[in-house]
Write a protein that holds these residues in place. Sequence first.
Motif, PDB file in Angstrom:
ATOM      1  N   PRO A  56      49.684 -36.768  11.056  1.00  0.00           N
ATOM      2  CA  PRO A  56      49.864 -36.343  12.315  1.00  0.00           C
ATOM      3  C   PRO A  56      48.322 -36.619  13.296  1.00  0.00           C
ATOM      4  CG  PRO A  56      50.648 -34.688  10.942  1.00  0.00           C
ATOM      5  CD  PRO A  56      50.046 -35.685  10.067  1.00  0.00           C
ATOM      6  N   GLY A  57      47.331 -36.412  12.730  1.00  0.00           N
ATOM      7  CA  GLY A  57      46.036 -36.543  13.246  1.00  0.00           C
ATOM      8  C   GLY A  57      46.031 -38.146  13.625  1.00  0.00           C
ATOM      9  N   GLU A 104      40.041 -39.804   8.151  1.00  0.00           N
ATOM     10  CA  GLU A 104      40.505 -39.440   6.965  1.00  0.00           C
ATOM     11  C   GLU A 104      40.753 -37.748   6.960  1.00  0.00           C
ATOM     12  OE1 GLU A 104      37.615 -40.095   4.068  1.00  0.00           O
ATOM     13  OE2 GLU A 104      35.892 -39.733   5.228  1.00  0.00           O
ATOM     14  N   ASP A 105      41.467 -37.303   5.962  1.00  0.00           N
ATOM     15  CA  ASP A 105      41.657 -35.769   6.260  1.00  0.00           C
ATOM     16  C   ASP A 105      40.402 -35.030   5.185  1.00  0.00           C
ATOM     17  OD1 ASP A 105      42.904 -33.528   6.674  1.00  0.00           O
ATOM     18  OD2 ASP A 105      44.456 -33.813   5.190  1.00  0.00           O
ATOM     19  N   PHE A 106      39.595 -34.127   5.872  1.00  0.00           N
ATOM     20  CA  PHE A 106      38.820 -33.401   5.334  1.00  0.00           C
ATOM     21  C   PHE A 106      38.572 -32.243   6.255  1.00  0.00           C
ATOM     22  CE2 PHE A 106      36.578 -36.406   8.042  1.00  0.00           C
ATOM     23  CZ  PHE A 106      35.554 -35.682   8.552  1.00  0.00           C
ATOM     24  N   SER A 107      38.020 -30.958   5.791  1.00  0.00           N
ATOM     25  CA  SER A 107      37.690 -29.800   6.591  1.00  0.00           C
ATOM     26  C   SER A 107      36.409 -30.334   7.326  1.00  0.00           C
ATOM     27  CB  SER A 107      37.524 -28.732   5.754  1.00  0.00           C
ATOM     28  OG  SER A 107      36.404 -28.663   4.810  1.00  0.00           O
ATOM     29  N   GLY A 108      36.319 -29.757   8.443  1.00  0.00           N
ATOM     30  CA  GLY A 108      35.208 -29.906   9.360  1.00  0.00           C
ATOM     31  C   GLY A 108      35.694 -30.789  10.646  1.00  0.00           C
ATOM     32  N   VAL A 109      34.874 -31.457  11.533  1.00  0.00           N
ATOM     33  CA  VAL A 109      35.163 -32.147  12.637  1.00  0.00           C
ATOM     34  C   VAL A 109      34.825 -33.598  12.253  1.00  0.00           C
ATOM     35  CG1 VAL A 109      34.647 -32.773  15.094  1.00  0.00           C
ATOM     36  CG2 VAL A 109      34.678 -30.425  13.957  1.00  0.00           C
ATOM     37  N   ALA A 110      33.511 -34.237  12.061  1.00  0.00           N
ATOM     38  CA  ALA A 110      33.282 -35.397  11.913  1.00  0.00           C
ATOM     39  C   ALA A 110      31.667 -35.431  11.407  1.00  0.00           C
ATOM     40  CB  ALA A 110      33.168 -36.129  13.275  1.00  0.00           C
ATOM     41  N   TYR A 111      31.394 -36.591  10.870  1.00  0.00           N
ATOM     42  CA  TYR A 111      29.941 -36.665  10.453  1.00  0.00           C
ATOM     43  C   TYR A 111      29.592 -38.057  10.280  1.00  0.00           C
ATOM     44  CZ  TYR A 111      31.998 -37.464   5.844  1.00  0.00           C
ATOM     45  OH  TYR A 111      32.583 -38.007   4.530  1.00  0.00           O
ATOM     46  N   HIS A 125      32.930 -40.591  10.061  1.00  0.00           N
ATOM     47  CA  HIS A 125      34.063 -40.138   9.443  1.00  0.00           C
ATOM     48  C   HIS A 125      34.654 -38.846  10.631  1.00  0.00           C
ATOM     49  CE1 HIS A 125      33.276 -41.795   5.251  1.00  0.00           C
ATOM     50  NE2 HIS A 125      32.049 -42.009   5.996  1.00  0.00           N
ATOM     51  N   PHE A 126      35.953 -39.114  10.639  1.00  0.00           N
ATOM     52  CA  PHE A 126      36.495 -38.354  11.757  1.00  0.00           C
ATOM     53  C   PHE A 126      37.788 -37.722  10.996  1.00  0.00           C
ATOM     54  CE2 PHE A 126      37.428 -38.312  16.735  1.00  0.00           C
ATOM     55  CZ  PHE A 126      37.449 -36.750  16.696  1.00  0.00           C
ATOM     56  N   SER A 127      37.646 -36.342  11.231  1.00  0.00           N
ATOM     57  CA  SER A 127      38.691 -35.656  10.519  1.00  0.00           C
ATOM     58  C   SER A 127      40.045 -35.581  11.217  1.00  0.00           C
ATOM     59  CB  SER A 127      38.374 -34.070  10.352  1.00  0.00           C
ATOM     60  OG  SER A 127      39.436 -33.397   9.999  1.00  0.00           O
ATOM     61  N   GLN A 128      41.071 -36.117  10.405  1.00  0.00           N
ATOM     62  CA  GLN A 128      42.514 -36.130  11.145  1.00  0.00           C
ATOM     63  C   GLN A 128      42.971 -34.965  11.181  1.00  0.00           C
ATOM     64  OE1 GLN A 128      43.445 -38.633   7.522  1.00  0.00           O
ATOM     65  NE2 GLN A 128      44.018 -40.473   8.666  1.00  0.00           N
ATOM     66  N   SER A 129      42.769 -33.862  10.505  1.00  0.00           N
ATOM     67  CA  SER A 129      43.145 -32.452  10.622  1.00  0.00           C
ATOM     68  C   SER A 129      42.823 -31.749  11.785  1.00  0.00           C
ATOM     69  CB  SER A 129      42.745 -31.676   9.208  1.00  0.00           C
ATOM     70  OG  SER A 129      43.529 -32.030   8.415  1.00  0.00           O
ATOM     71  N   TYR A 130      41.422 -32.214  12.103  1.00  0.00           N
ATOM     72  CA  TYR A 130      40.994 -31.624  13.427  1.00  0.00           C
ATOM     73  C   TYR A 130      41.286 -32.234  14.481  1.00  0.00           C
ATOM     74  CZ  TYR A 130      37.544 -30.475  17.012  1.00  0.00           C
ATOM     75  OH  TYR A 130      37.098 -30.262  18.387  1.00  0.00           O
ATOM     76  N   ILE A 131      41.682 -33.417  14.555  1.00  0.00           N
ATOM     77  CA  ILE A 131      42.454 -34.115  15.624  1.00  0.00           C
ATOM     78  C   ILE A 131      43.744 -33.616  15.876  1.00  0.00           C
ATOM     79  CG2 ILE A 131      43.510 -36.399  16.448  1.00  0.00           C
ATOM     80  CD1 ILE A 131      41.154 -37.888  14.869  1.00  0.00           C
ATOM     81  N   GLY A 145      34.550 -37.245  23.328  1.00  0.00           N
ATOM     82  CA  GLY A 145      33.245 -36.282  23.177  1.00  0.00           C
ATOM     83  C   GLY A 145      32.736 -36.327  21.821  1.00  0.00           C
ATOM     84  N   VAL A 146      33.657 -36.385  20.856  1.00  0.00           N
ATOM     85  CA  VAL A 146      33.242 -36.422  19.512  1.00  0.00           C
ATOM     86  C   VAL A 146      32.740 -37.640  19.011  1.00  0.00           C
ATOM     87  CG1 VAL A 146      33.886 -35.837  17.020  1.00  0.00           C
ATOM     88  CG2 VAL A 146      34.671 -34.604  18.707  1.00  0.00           C
TER      89      VAL A 146
END
Length: 259
Positions: A56-57, A104-111, A125-131, A145-146
């Motif tokens: 979904p992200g 990709e899917d991981f906990s957190g926002v981005a790094y 790396h940008f979290s699909q779950s966060y999006i 912004g991210v």
Amino acid sequence: MTQLPKPTSLPPSSSPNTTNANNLQPHEQTQTATTSTAAAFPSPSLNLRITNLTHPGTTLFLSTTNPSITIPRAINNLLRLLYNSPSDPSTHPPPTSSVTLILEDFSGVAYTVGSPTDSNAKEIHFSQSYISHIDRSRLANEIDGVLTHELVHCFQYNGRGNAPGGLIEGIADWVRLRCGLAPPHWKQEVKDNWDAGYQHTAYFLDYLERRFGNGTVRRINEKLRVNRYDERVFWPELFAQDVKSLFADYTRTLKQQGL
């Protein structure tokens, strides 16, 4: 892996939740000067990698964001803020050769990390779950912004690896702030330490920018390129004051404003 077009000269990003026109002032002052010369800035190859196309992200990202526009625009905005123009002899952008955005899917926002084989090749790396959990009313703005914050990490200096993390994150959020991409929950507030990081240090840096003039954060970043960071000499050489005194002045202004 999809390769995105190389950065071109694009207008600064705008945001529907921008409340302070001064945030965009550096862009307005330099836009004319940089429009014809932006091509001389570092022009990394841009790539997109998606690990799960049906997440979904991913769907939300692709339906609200055109990375071939958003990423080059963010790069040009941050280069103007941190390096002014390609012809400015007082600044020296790093030789970043490529930026790969990985959804990709991981906990957190981005790094952001560098390639183990090439320090000039960067990965965001940008979290699909966060999006997928961002408020839909500000989805595009938050993604922008991210990405802007993380892209700063691809082009900033770190005092030969010795600068405090709070300063590095603060510079990235200062760029985000100046691009008019501050989220609604950001606010100036009294903190114990100047390097609390992120928006807290960003607002302190913005105070220094207003107090000492446009280009102040640019000078900080350039000094982080030239010298190994040492707090005892870093700030006095720039401002004839130590950072604790500068932060105490900033804190007093906040208290006077009732913050």
